[in-house]
Design a protein around this motif. Sequence first.
Motif, PDB file in Angstrom:
ATOM      1  N   CYS A 155      -7.008  -0.008  -0.780  1.00 53.22           N
ATOM      2  CA  CYS A 155      -6.305  -0.739   0.279  1.00 53.22           C
ATOM      3  C   CYS A 155      -7.307  -1.302   1.280  1.00 53.22           C
ATOM      4  O   CYS A 155      -8.090  -0.549   1.861  1.00 53.22           O
ATOM      5  N   PHE A 206      -0.215   4.136   0.840  1.00 51.23           N
ATOM      6  CA  PHE A 206      -0.773   5.079   1.833  1.00 51.23           C
ATOM      7  C   PHE A 206      -0.387   4.730   3.267  1.00 51.23           C
ATOM      8  O   PHE A 206      -0.464   5.551   4.151  1.00 51.23           O
ATOM      9  N   HIS A 207      -0.043   3.462   3.506  1.00 51.39           N
ATOM     10  CA  HIS A 207       0.425   3.129   4.860  1.00 51.39           C
ATOM     11  C   HIS A 207       1.574   2.134   4.722  1.00 51.39           C
ATOM     12  O   HIS A 207       1.757   1.540   3.669  1.00 51.39           O
ATOM     13  N   CYS A 223      -6.018  -0.008   5.157  1.00 52.21           N
ATOM     14  CA  CYS A 223      -6.239   1.360   5.653  1.00 52.21           C
ATOM     15  C   CYS A 223      -7.404   2.057   4.943  1.00 52.21           C
ATOM     16  O   CYS A 223      -7.736   3.195   5.266  1.00 52.21           O
ATOM     17  N   CYS A 246       0.817  -1.214   0.000  1.00 57.37           N
ATOM     18  CA  CYS A 246       0.000   0.000   0.000  1.00 57.37           C
ATOM     19  C   CYS A 246       0.858   1.275   0.000  1.00 57.37           C
ATOM     20  O   CYS A 246       1.770   1.400   0.815  1.00 57.37           O
TER      21      CYS A 246
HETATM   22 ZN    ZN Z   1      -3.166   0.969   3.137  1.00 59.92          ZN
END
Ligand code: ZN
Length: 560
Positions: free
Chosen positions: A55, A36-37, A58, A34
């Motif tokens: 995702c 984003f995280h 998250c 991912c």
């Molecule tokens: Zn994520």
Amino acid sequence: MSISQEIESKINIVELAGRYVQMKKAGVNYKALCPFHSEKTASFVISPVKNLAYCFSCHHGGGPIRFLMEMEKIEFSEALHILAKEAGVELKTDYYKERGEKTGDIYDMYRIATDFYREEILRDENKEKLNYLLNRGISRETIDRFGLGYSGNPRELFTRMKDKGFTEQAIIDSGIFVGPGRDKFYGRIIFPIANFAGHTVAFTGRITDKWEPKYLNSPVSDIFNKSAILYGFHLAKSTIAKEQSVIIVEWQMDTVALHQANIYNTVGISWTALTKEHITLIKRFTKKLYLCLDWDKAGVEATFKSLENLYNEDLDIYVISLPDAKDPDEFIKSGGDFQEEMKKALTPIAFYIKEWAKKYDITQMTGKKAIWEELKKMLKHIKNPIEIDAYIREIGKILNLSTDVLYSELKNFREKRIIEDVKKQTSFERTELLGGYMRLYGYFDLFLEKFQYTLEDGMSIPSFFVIKNLLSERESGKNNGAIDLDRLSAIELFIEEDNASLSQEIITQKFLELIGYLNKICFEQEKKILLENIDPNSTEYMIERHKLQEKAKKIGVKFN
Ligand code: ZN
């Protein structure tokens, strides 16, 4: 089909997401780590059939527009603009008005203005302005690359925008005009400031008779955030990714000069030092960063401040110091080889020592000690032990000092600071913290030994009843219900987290520091009572005063 649906239908999500993540085929879909995280097993799924990138851990991502918005941290209308261009869909200016979108209008107005100023500088009657730039060493190619222009007609741009359907108020609110038909930048050379995606979000206007500080900037607006903008980033980002490094200079002239010298991974910052927002953006592209700000007082201060913001960001940082030049523009114009200077770039430590060596004599012991004191203040912020190790070795080498001594010195300094911090503790009452320490570490007897007053004396201190009750509960062996145990558990958790990496010795010192604070409060009170109630000329007063002095010594407070 709405216009955004039409655009999304023409965008291939696999191709779009593939610019940001490494994906593997998994059945009909693709999987990736991912973006984003941070994670070790892939939970980011890209579905070509559903045209989604999402995702499951998250819950970030979505269709192409949502994905791009979150990835690039941009507004809906921005993402729409970018993807519309890629999809070959034309957006009408009145599209935003239908949606009640404010930022879409502003982007359009700035685009119209950028085009207008470009046309102006190429007009015959403004030839001297173009020549002015050429004479300043800015090539025609660079002028095109950065979209430089000229504002030579204060009213025509206003009319043009009105013809496009914008209201007078909206046009004035854009920040480009000071009143109806009065162009704010009239008579100035225009540097458009573009955002990440290359859309103009602001202008700098420079007057031509005297070049240097005579410039004017657009105000901050819905689309222009000064502390997040990197000048030239849209032109530099592909080179930054390819060369895996970025050069940070001061604003426009230095950025333009380096790009013209084929050093395309250069971006400019303005008004402030490098901010956390800049750093977040840069880190998506590279982990290696060169700072090359001006070498005047303000520039050096901005370098210090920037380095501070770069602590613990997991980047390789270098500072370029140019010999005999104020800035990169001047350096290149005088025939300097910038690439050569990049090879000689300083590490942050070498930069700090070089700067402090202007103030302290590095060859003398007093100078070395003074510089080490300064360096400690910087090192105390660094969390990673590998980084600390590398820095200490470097300091030892430059200052010719033993690394063993530096290590133990730094350790003492950090521990002392931790204890200092207890004194400033404000999130909980100190009495409550003391209670937490007593329960967590069994420091009941230690408290009774070090607290120099009776429990009744202590009751004038806020929340002291917590301590009193804890002690009486311990005595009686039963819970009398007077203490908020939930709150105390939270405090214990806070203390555990706070002390996780500390030795028992340091923890005890922190505890004693808290008791010292209570002693001090009780002492002040005792002193007040005494001085108010006894005749200062009496013998009794002298005796009591002497007793107070003894006590002050014992508990470590000042009293004369
Ligand atoms: Zn994520």
